[in-house]
Design a protein around this motif. Structure first.
Motif, short mmCIF file in Angstrom:
data_model
loop_
_atom_site.label_atom_id
_atom_site.label_comp_id
_atom_site.label_asym_id
_atom_site.label_seq_id
_atom_site.Cartn_x
_atom_site.Cartn_y
_atom_site.Cartn_z
N ILE A 115 -13.71 16.47 -27.30
CA ILE A 115 -12.86 16.64 -28.48
C ILE A 115 -11.39 16.72 -28.07
N LEU A 116 -11.11 17.45 -26.99
CA LEU A 116 -9.72 17.58 -26.55
C LEU A 116 -9.19 16.30 -25.90
N GLY A 160 -15.56 13.84 -41.26
CA GLY A 160 -14.60 14.21 -42.29
C GLY A 160 -13.40 14.99 -41.78
N ALA A 161 -13.31 15.19 -40.49
CA ALA A 161 -12.17 15.94 -39.93
C ALA A 161 -10.93 15.07 -39.94
N THR A 162 -9.80 15.69 -40.20
CA THR A 162 -8.52 14.96 -40.16
C THR A 162 -7.59 15.67 -39.19
N SER A 163 -6.81 14.88 -38.49
CA SER A 163 -5.84 15.46 -37.56
C SER A 163 -4.65 14.52 -37.45
N ARG A 164 -3.53 15.06 -37.00
CA ARG A 164 -2.32 14.25 -36.85
C ARG A 164 -2.34 13.47 -35.54
N GLY A 165 -3.07 13.96 -34.57
CA GLY A 165 -3.13 13.30 -33.27
C GLY A 165 -4.56 13.17 -32.81
N GLY A 166 -4.74 12.41 -31.74
CA GLY A 166 -6.09 12.14 -31.29
C GLY A 166 -6.46 12.84 -30.01
N GLY A 167 -5.77 13.89 -29.62
CA GLY A 167 -6.13 14.61 -28.41
C GLY A 167 -5.21 14.29 -27.24
N ALA A 168 -5.67 14.62 -26.04
CA ALA A 168 -4.85 14.52 -24.84
C ALA A 168 -4.43 13.10 -24.53
N ASP A 186 -4.03 10.55 -26.68
CA ASP A 186 -3.03 10.15 -27.66
C ASP A 186 -1.69 10.83 -27.37
N TYR A 187 -1.73 12.10 -27.02
CA TYR A 187 -0.53 12.87 -26.70
C TYR A 187 0.19 12.27 -25.49
N TRP A 188 -0.58 11.93 -24.46
CA TRP A 188 0.00 11.35 -23.26
C TRP A 188 0.58 9.96 -23.54
N VAL A 189 -0.13 9.14 -24.32
CA VAL A 189 0.34 7.79 -24.64
C VAL A 189 1.66 7.85 -25.40
N ARG A 190 1.80 8.82 -26.31
CA ARG A 190 3.06 8.95 -27.05
C ARG A 190 4.22 9.21 -26.10
N PHE A 191 4.03 10.09 -25.13
CA PHE A 191 5.09 10.36 -24.17
C PHE A 191 5.32 9.18 -23.22
N PHE A 192 4.27 8.43 -22.94
CA PHE A 192 4.41 7.25 -22.09
C PHE A 192 5.32 6.20 -22.74
N LYS A 193 5.23 6.09 -24.07
CA LYS A 193 6.02 5.10 -24.80
C LYS A 193 7.47 5.54 -24.99
N ILE A 221 -1.79 15.01 -16.33
CA ILE A 221 -2.90 15.89 -15.97
C ILE A 221 -3.80 16.20 -17.17
N LEU A 222 -3.28 16.12 -18.38
CA LEU A 222 -4.09 16.47 -19.55
C LEU A 222 -5.35 15.61 -19.66
N PRO A 223 -5.24 14.27 -19.75
CA PRO A 223 -6.49 13.49 -19.82
C PRO A 223 -7.29 13.53 -18.53
N ILE A 224 -6.60 13.60 -17.37
CA ILE A 224 -7.32 13.63 -16.09
C ILE A 224 -8.10 14.93 -15.94
N GLY A 225 -7.45 16.06 -16.17
CA GLY A 225 -8.11 17.36 -16.02
C GLY A 225 -9.25 17.55 -17.00
N LEU A 226 -9.03 17.15 -18.24
CA LEU A 226 -10.10 17.27 -19.25
C LEU A 226 -11.24 16.30 -18.96
N GLY A 227 -10.91 15.11 -18.43
CA GLY A 227 -11.95 14.16 -18.05
C GLY A 227 -12.82 14.71 -16.92
N LEU A 228 -12.17 15.33 -15.93
CA LEU A 228 -12.93 15.96 -14.84
C LEU A 228 -13.79 17.10 -15.35
N PHE A 229 -13.24 17.89 -16.29
CA PHE A 229 -14.02 19.00 -16.87
C PHE A 229 -15.23 18.46 -17.62
N ALA A 230 -15.04 17.37 -18.38
CA ALA A 230 -16.16 16.76 -19.11
C ALA A 230 -17.22 16.27 -18.14
N MET A 231 -16.77 15.62 -17.05
CA MET A 231 -17.72 15.10 -16.06
C MET A 231 -18.52 16.24 -15.41
#
Length: 199
Positions: A94-95, A105-113, A115-122, A153-163
């Motif tokens: 989810i993160l 049916g959930a709504t959010s302004r962003g799509g998680g880590a 999406d957050y990282w991609v916004r800063f990348f751009k 580190i946000l998507p990388i760390g959360l990806g490692l945690f998921a794994m």
């Protein structure tokens, strides 16, 4: 992969100590300092936490309370243990990217880590104080270190945690591991030291 988190955690800890030590020596010994040292240590600390999450799952060091589920029969205990590992995996997913929750049916302004990282990348936003070394500034196109570098580190760390959570889930289901959390460390310590004060 077996030593990936351990190696990175050791490197990050070493860097934090070196940066803090050099900054103290420069500040109090030479009345100068490193620009962005505090921000660098803050970023390294965030990286340490996010790498440490997956490493904690790997070695079973996350704290939890298991006294209630330990009173259940063994099959029910294992079902709750599997549920705990599945919940940890789902939390990470989810993160990492939560837009798929719109199915429910959930709504959010962003799509998680991600999406957050991609916004800063751009965006060409830099960190507050941390600057690139002079030889990298022309290549980077700006003086200050890009925010996306620190937030990678946000998507990388959360990806490692998921794994690691998925690994724990499989190990619990196969009976190779009891729980995703640290199991009865306090009781083990009490049993090991119960005769220490007897003399």
């Amino acid at each position: 992969m077996n030593v990936f988190e351990e190696s990175l955690i050791a490197i990050i800890l070493a860097l934090m100590v070196i940066v803090a030590f050099v900054q103290v020596v420069l500040r109090y010994g030479f009345n100068s300092g490193i620009t962005g040292a505090l921000e660098l240590n803050r970023i390294l600390f965030a990286w340490l936490i996010l790498f440490g999450m997956s490493y904690g799952v790997k070695i079973g060091a996350h704290l939890g309370i298991d006294s209630l589920i330990r009173s259940f029969p063994r099959p029910l205990f294992r079902a709750f243990a599997v549920f705990g590992a599945a919940a940890a995996f789902l939390w990470a997913i989810i993160l990492i990217h939560g837009t798929w929750l719109s199915i429910f049916g959930a709504t959010s302004r962003g799509g998680g880590a991600v999406d957050y990282w991609v916004r800063f990348f751009k965006l060409p936003l830099g960190l507050d104080d941390l600057v690139y070394p002079s030889f990298l500034r022309e290549f980077a196109g700006q003086d200050r270190v890009h925010r996306w570098v620190a937030y990678m580190i946000l998507p990388i760390g959360l990806g490692l945690f998921a794994m690691r959570s998925a690994q724990a889930l499989v190990e619990i289901a196969l009976g190779r591991r009891e729980l995703i959390i640290a199991s009865h460390e306090a009781e083990d310590l009490v049993n090991e030291n119960k005769d220490v004060l007897r003399d």
